[in-house]
Motif scaffolding. Sequence first.
Motif, short mmCIF file in Angstrom:
data_model
loop_
_atom_site.label_atom_id
_atom_site.label_comp_id
_atom_site.label_asym_id
_atom_site.label_seq_id
_atom_site.Cartn_x
_atom_site.Cartn_y
_atom_site.Cartn_z
N PRO A 52 0.81 -1.23 0.00
CA PRO A 52 0.00 0.00 0.00
C PRO A 52 0.84 1.27 0.00
O PRO A 52 0.54 2.22 -0.73
CB PRO A 52 -0.82 -0.13 1.29
CG PRO A 52 -0.87 -1.59 1.57
CD PRO A 52 0.47 -2.10 1.14
N VAL A 53 1.91 1.29 0.81
CA VAL A 53 2.77 2.47 0.87
C VAL A 53 3.44 2.71 -0.48
O VAL A 53 3.48 3.83 -0.99
CB VAL A 53 3.84 2.31 1.97
CG1 VAL A 53 4.84 3.47 1.92
CG2 VAL A 53 3.18 2.26 3.34
N VAL A 54 3.97 1.65 -1.07
CA VAL A 54 4.64 1.78 -2.37
C VAL A 54 3.64 2.21 -3.44
O VAL A 54 3.96 3.00 -4.33
CB VAL A 54 5.33 0.46 -2.76
CG1 VAL A 54 5.89 0.55 -4.17
CG2 VAL A 54 6.45 0.15 -1.77
N GLY A 55 2.41 1.73 -3.35
CA GLY A 55 1.39 2.12 -4.31
C GLY A 55 1.13 3.61 -4.28
O GLY A 55 1.10 4.27 -5.33
N PHE A 56 0.96 4.17 -3.09
CA PHE A 56 0.73 5.60 -2.97
C PHE A 56 1.98 6.40 -3.35
O PHE A 56 1.89 7.42 -4.03
CB PHE A 56 0.29 5.97 -1.55
CG PHE A 56 -1.09 5.51 -1.21
CD1 PHE A 56 -2.18 5.90 -1.98
CD2 PHE A 56 -1.33 4.69 -0.11
CE1 PHE A 56 -3.47 5.48 -1.67
CE2 PHE A 56 -2.60 4.27 0.21
CZ PHE A 56 -3.68 4.66 -0.57
N SER A 57 3.14 5.92 -2.91
CA SER A 57 4.38 6.63 -3.20
C SER A 57 4.67 6.63 -4.70
O SER A 57 5.06 7.64 -5.28
CB SER A 57 5.55 5.99 -2.44
OG SER A 57 5.33 6.07 -1.04
N GLY A 58 4.47 5.48 -5.32
CA GLY A 58 4.68 5.39 -6.76
C GLY A 58 3.68 6.20 -7.54
O GLY A 58 3.99 6.72 -8.62
N GLY A 59 2.48 6.33 -6.98
CA GLY A 59 1.46 7.14 -7.65
C GLY A 59 1.89 8.58 -7.82
O GLY A 59 1.46 9.27 -8.76
N LEU A 60 2.74 9.07 -6.92
CA LEU A 60 3.22 10.45 -7.02
C LEU A 60 4.04 10.68 -8.30
O LEU A 60 4.05 11.79 -8.84
CB LEU A 60 4.08 10.81 -5.80
CG LEU A 60 3.34 11.26 -4.55
CD1 LEU A 60 4.35 11.50 -3.43
CD2 LEU A 60 2.52 12.50 -4.79
N SER A 61 4.73 9.64 -8.77
CA SER A 61 5.52 9.78 -9.98
C SER A 61 4.62 10.04 -11.18
O SER A 61 4.86 10.97 -11.97
CB SER A 61 6.35 8.51 -10.19
OG SER A 61 7.12 8.61 -11.37
N ALA A 62 3.58 9.23 -11.34
CA ALA A 62 2.63 9.44 -12.42
C ALA A 62 1.87 10.75 -12.24
O ALA A 62 1.62 11.48 -13.20
CB ALA A 62 1.66 8.27 -12.50
N LEU A 63 1.51 11.04 -11.01
CA LEU A 63 0.79 12.28 -10.71
C LEU A 63 1.61 13.50 -11.12
O LEU A 63 1.07 14.46 -11.71
CB LEU A 63 0.47 12.35 -9.22
CG LEU A 63 -0.20 13.64 -8.72
CD1 LEU A 63 -1.60 13.77 -9.30
CD2 LEU A 63 -0.24 13.68 -7.20
N THR A 64 2.91 13.47 -10.83
CA THR A 64 3.77 14.60 -11.17
C THR A 64 3.74 14.90 -12.66
O THR A 64 3.62 16.05 -13.08
CB THR A 64 5.21 14.31 -10.72
OG1 THR A 64 5.24 14.21 -9.29
CG2 THR A 64 6.17 15.40 -11.16
N ARG A 65 3.85 13.86 -13.47
CA ARG A 65 3.85 14.07 -14.92
C ARG A 65 2.53 14.64 -15.41
O ARG A 65 2.50 15.52 -16.28
CB ARG A 65 4.18 12.75 -15.62
CG ARG A 65 5.60 12.26 -15.37
CD ARG A 65 6.00 11.14 -16.32
NE ARG A 65 5.21 9.94 -16.09
CZ ARG A 65 5.52 9.00 -15.21
NH1 ARG A 65 6.61 9.14 -14.47
NH2 ARG A 65 4.78 7.92 -15.07
N ASN A 66 1.43 14.13 -14.85
CA ASN A 66 0.14 14.62 -15.33
C ASN A 66 -0.16 16.03 -14.82
O ASN A 66 -0.72 16.86 -15.54
CB ASN A 66 -0.98 13.67 -14.91
CG ASN A 66 -2.05 13.56 -15.98
OD1 ASN A 66 -1.95 12.71 -16.85
ND2 ASN A 66 -3.04 14.43 -15.95
N LEU A 67 0.25 16.32 -13.59
CA LEU A 67 0.05 17.67 -13.07
C LEU A 67 0.86 18.70 -13.85
O LEU A 67 0.46 19.86 -13.97
CB LEU A 67 0.44 17.73 -11.59
CG LEU A 67 -0.53 17.08 -10.60
CD1 LEU A 67 0.04 17.15 -9.19
CD2 LEU A 67 -1.91 17.71 -10.66
N ALA A 68 2.01 18.27 -14.39
CA ALA A 68 2.80 19.20 -15.20
C ALA A 68 2.00 19.65 -16.42
O ALA A 68 2.19 20.78 -16.90
CB ALA A 68 4.11 18.53 -15.64
#
Length: 257
Positions: A166-182
């Motif tokens: 679960p922790v890795v899932g949320f943490s890894g989600g930040l990587s994809a989130l960063t690209r889309n938020l850009a």
Amino acid sequence: MADQQKYAQRLNKARILVLGGTSGIGFGVAEASLELGAEVIISSSNESRIKDTVARLQKLYPSKKDSVVGYVCDLGSEGVEENIVQLLDQVGIVDHIVYTAADKLRNTFGLGNITLDTLKKAGMVRLFAPILLAKHAPKHLTPGPSSSITLTSGSVIDRPLPGWSPVVGFSGGLSALTRNLALDLKPIRINLIVPGAVDTERWDEGQRKALLASFTTRMTTGQMGQVEDVVEAYLYAMKDRNLSGSVISTNGGQLLL
């Protein structure tokens, strides 16, 4: 005739909000920002820690006493969106937002132990709050690519650990989130810093000595990461107006061993 200041002044007079700025990497970002001439606003969920940290920074940088303030913002509660809105209203317009906020890891994240409630708690500070921050931040950031949001994840996204799904899932989600938020926030820039193990006060003295020794063989640098080195990644992310949607890893080579 004075020298030009093309590079050294990139953060001079900038207003920088650091969420999670009372300790560890966030405190280091606050220190460095003050040294570079910025005005710093720190935030955490603990009012007394904010007061102590403001006083500590003012003592370290007496000439910058009026350049540091702090506000409370609880990012781990159900009222997180209201808390973010209130914080941003208090802060006003800023040039950069640095998100280093974290909560304590609990031993209930293994797949056999998780419930919807524990998942919500694990994701609140790690993923939900950054999304809500991105929703409201643009109204409080100076328009254009000189402004930025810098998020923080952890090296578990590149080197997973048993029982941490679960922790890795949320943490890894930040990587994809960063690209889309850009894309969603353009021309405001958004980037992600991924530190490896860092020597901060989060480790109690009983753990610290053993950890420092163990990481001499687990990193190509032969030592555990130091806050003052890792902070350089955040300074770079703020200063490089050509950087957006990027993930920067500062891990001492630990992913290679």
